[in-house]
Design an enzyme around this catalytic site. Sequence first.
Site, mmCIF file in Angstrom:
data_model
loop_
_atom_site.group_PDB
_atom_site.id
_atom_site.type_symbol
_atom_site.label_atom_id
_atom_site.label_comp_id
_atom_site.label_asym_id
_atom_site.label_seq_id
_atom_site.Cartn_x
_atom_site.Cartn_y
_atom_site.Cartn_z
ATOM 1 N N ASP A 378 0.837 -1.190 0.000
ATOM 2 C CA ASP A 378 0.000 0.000 0.000
ATOM 3 C C ASP A 378 0.881 1.252 0.000
ATOM 4 O O ASP A 378 1.872 1.325 0.733
ATOM 5 C CB ASP A 378 -0.889 -0.023 1.245
ATOM 6 C CG ASP A 378 -1.793 1.179 1.342
ATOM 7 O OD1 ASP A 378 -2.676 1.314 0.488
ATOM 8 O OD2 ASP A 378 -1.610 1.978 2.282
ATOM 9 N N GLU A 414 1.606 -0.515 -4.992
ATOM 10 C CA GLU A 414 0.661 0.550 -5.299
ATOM 11 C C GLU A 414 1.538 1.784 -5.517
ATOM 12 O O GLU A 414 2.029 2.379 -4.550
ATOM 13 C CB GLU A 414 -0.323 0.787 -4.155
ATOM 14 C CG GLU A 414 -1.362 1.848 -4.515
ATOM 15 C CD GLU A 414 -2.294 2.191 -3.361
ATOM 16 O OE1 GLU A 414 -3.496 2.426 -3.617
ATOM 17 O OE2 GLU A 414 -1.817 2.234 -2.206
#
Length: 737
Positions: A378, A414
């Site tokens: 993330d 990401e």
Amino acid sequence: MTRTSLHSIPATRYVARAPEPTLPRKIRANRLGVTVLPDGIDVSVVASHASLVEFCAIDFDRAGTMRERRFALNGPEIGVWSGFIPGIKPGQHYGFRAHGRWDPNAGMRYNPAKLLFDPYGLGVAGVYDLGTAVFSHQVDDELRPLAGPRKISELDSAAHVPHSVVVDERYDGKVEHLDLPWSTTVIYEAHVRGLTMNMPGVPKELRGTYAGAAHPAAIAHYKQLGITALQLLPIHAKLPEPFLVEKGLANYWGYNTLGFFAPEPSYATKAAREAGPSEVLREVKGMVSLLHEAGIEVILDVVYNHTCEAGIDGPTLSWRGLGESTFYMQSGTNPVDFWDVTGTGNSLDFRLRRVIQMTLDSLRYWAADVGVDGFRFDLAVTLGRQGREFLSHHPLYVALTTDPILRSRKLINEPWDLGPNGWQTGQFLSPTADWNDRFRNAVRSFWLTDQHVQVDGHRPHDSRELVTRLSGSADLFSRGRTPGGRGTFASINFVTAHDGFTLRDLVTFDEKHNEANLEDNRDGSNDNRSWNHGVEGHDSTLRDARLKSMRNLIGTLIFSSGTPMLTAGDEIGRTQDGNNNPYCQDNELAWIDWRTTPWQDDFHATVSHLLQLRREHEVFRPAGFFTGTPRAGDSLPDVTWIDRDGTEMPAWRWFEPSSRTFQMLRSGGGRDVDALLIINGLLKDAEFTIPTGRGRPFDLVWDSAKAKPTGFDELVLPGASVMVEGQSIRLYLSNPF
């Protein structure tokens, strides 16, 4: 398990007392955290600037009264406090108390009144009572800092915060990896809880749990659909943000980590939770093992960019109390301020050795001890930051891609965060892969917003961007020190993800509808590139048109070069009623409703059919980027772009909106079928001339204008004309032999 409440437990003052001494740890090279030995435990924790660190063993009598035994650790040795404590066994609740300098203006917040969670703790239990006691500084009843300089809080937090728990790591199953190649990988992103809360065939007691995600009913669905990897939203131990607790909401998605080693207990079965964290861990390992037996890999979404301690005036739960400057990214001019590039109030600082060590140790643990096959990072740009700059060869990424345990795992970025230079898609180190947001935007724009523009009588964009994404996004992934760059599979192609509209909502809503989040619909992205087809919300009269758009989106995803990622439930057209940010909705809005109607069954069959075609034919899975020339031993170029009239597309045509009609002929290299993809991105039907290819007939295997993936019996010869419905895709295959 952990339970969250607001101001429900009376706060008491911290009482200092002399701790018991500890022996030197028995295993010199042991990892940080707790290591269970036959006669006790070895303990190690980083608190570089502390003057004393105590290991606090928490016990409860039959009435539930909490008692605490404190042990003074030895140190510091290179910033590490350690010791051996006899008699401590698995199941023991514990935490740390760190003594030292209280000087918030210098970034020092040592406060022994605060019980601290072990950053390396493998288990978690207890309550989280969000009140004045969980803050290291004094706050008012609204949890706001008192006016003036931050004053130290003398309230004891031990009864108000989750505790670490000593875990028995023994496991009877085998920890193995499938090591499936990227070329066959199809990712299925899901939430452990939302995936099976309503899934037929999963027993009630297993719904919403780790065990439920690996139940035969769930596995049967994965296999029937054709996915190879289950990518789970965060399962690290989590806590809700204070503003959610105040609203009575929960952090459903889990992007607010309390512990990078401990699994979230609320996703375990009731039996495992009641038995304690050791059984929760066994359930997680059992889930991974059962999925492996079924041929399904497990990828974890991991959040190493920030922690649950929020901004500079957030609660003190772990890292803050052990040393802010050891873990957090602080302002270069004022250590009292955090530099936040994640939008959460804090960012872990990957210039710091202990942050990199903790991240690598956590990843190795989940890969080697639990058996996880890969990780999705993330806000990965934060992990590659050297202050304000992003380094593609950051020390963390050099370590990730060379470590003997981690280098063979699937590592997915990401590739953005909220800081300067925060968009880095395509810039990460090989062999990691990136979520390709450019793919998402291009496919949505071509099939939705540009279609909307045409309906309104305006000129749409041309198809150059879509063609680039169909071909594997060479502009992003072909560069680098290695010839050919990172390759096509480094592009994780997706149209939807947990963050944003579902596939069905993309074709149903023009605007987000996030009122249930209690933020006045301000949260969530406004750049949805969606199209409601004329009416906002669910309308059965528009179902056929919307379903065709859904088939166009999913077909483009599956037949593009790269690694496809589907969002769980999209295969049956699930809806969140227009909420594009249900991160705080642990309820029917976010859970998948597996009850289907005939049109949903047809769409499910279509997705399965398309994934089967991709699985059976290598032509859809090229590892290298197209050159437009024949490969060795082949007479046909690896890709040929063809106009509607059957001739090669002239370069100038790509710049016209009318180029939204084109054909893509992909060579199977003489080993596999050749594939002809015909795309009509105009509103009206259009006539196409079948190209020559190898001079052999083409067999229709899919038409997005058809509701069901059956009944395709059209065989056409080169030079024949076919009429392709407006806003649709056709796929033909030709045997090269």
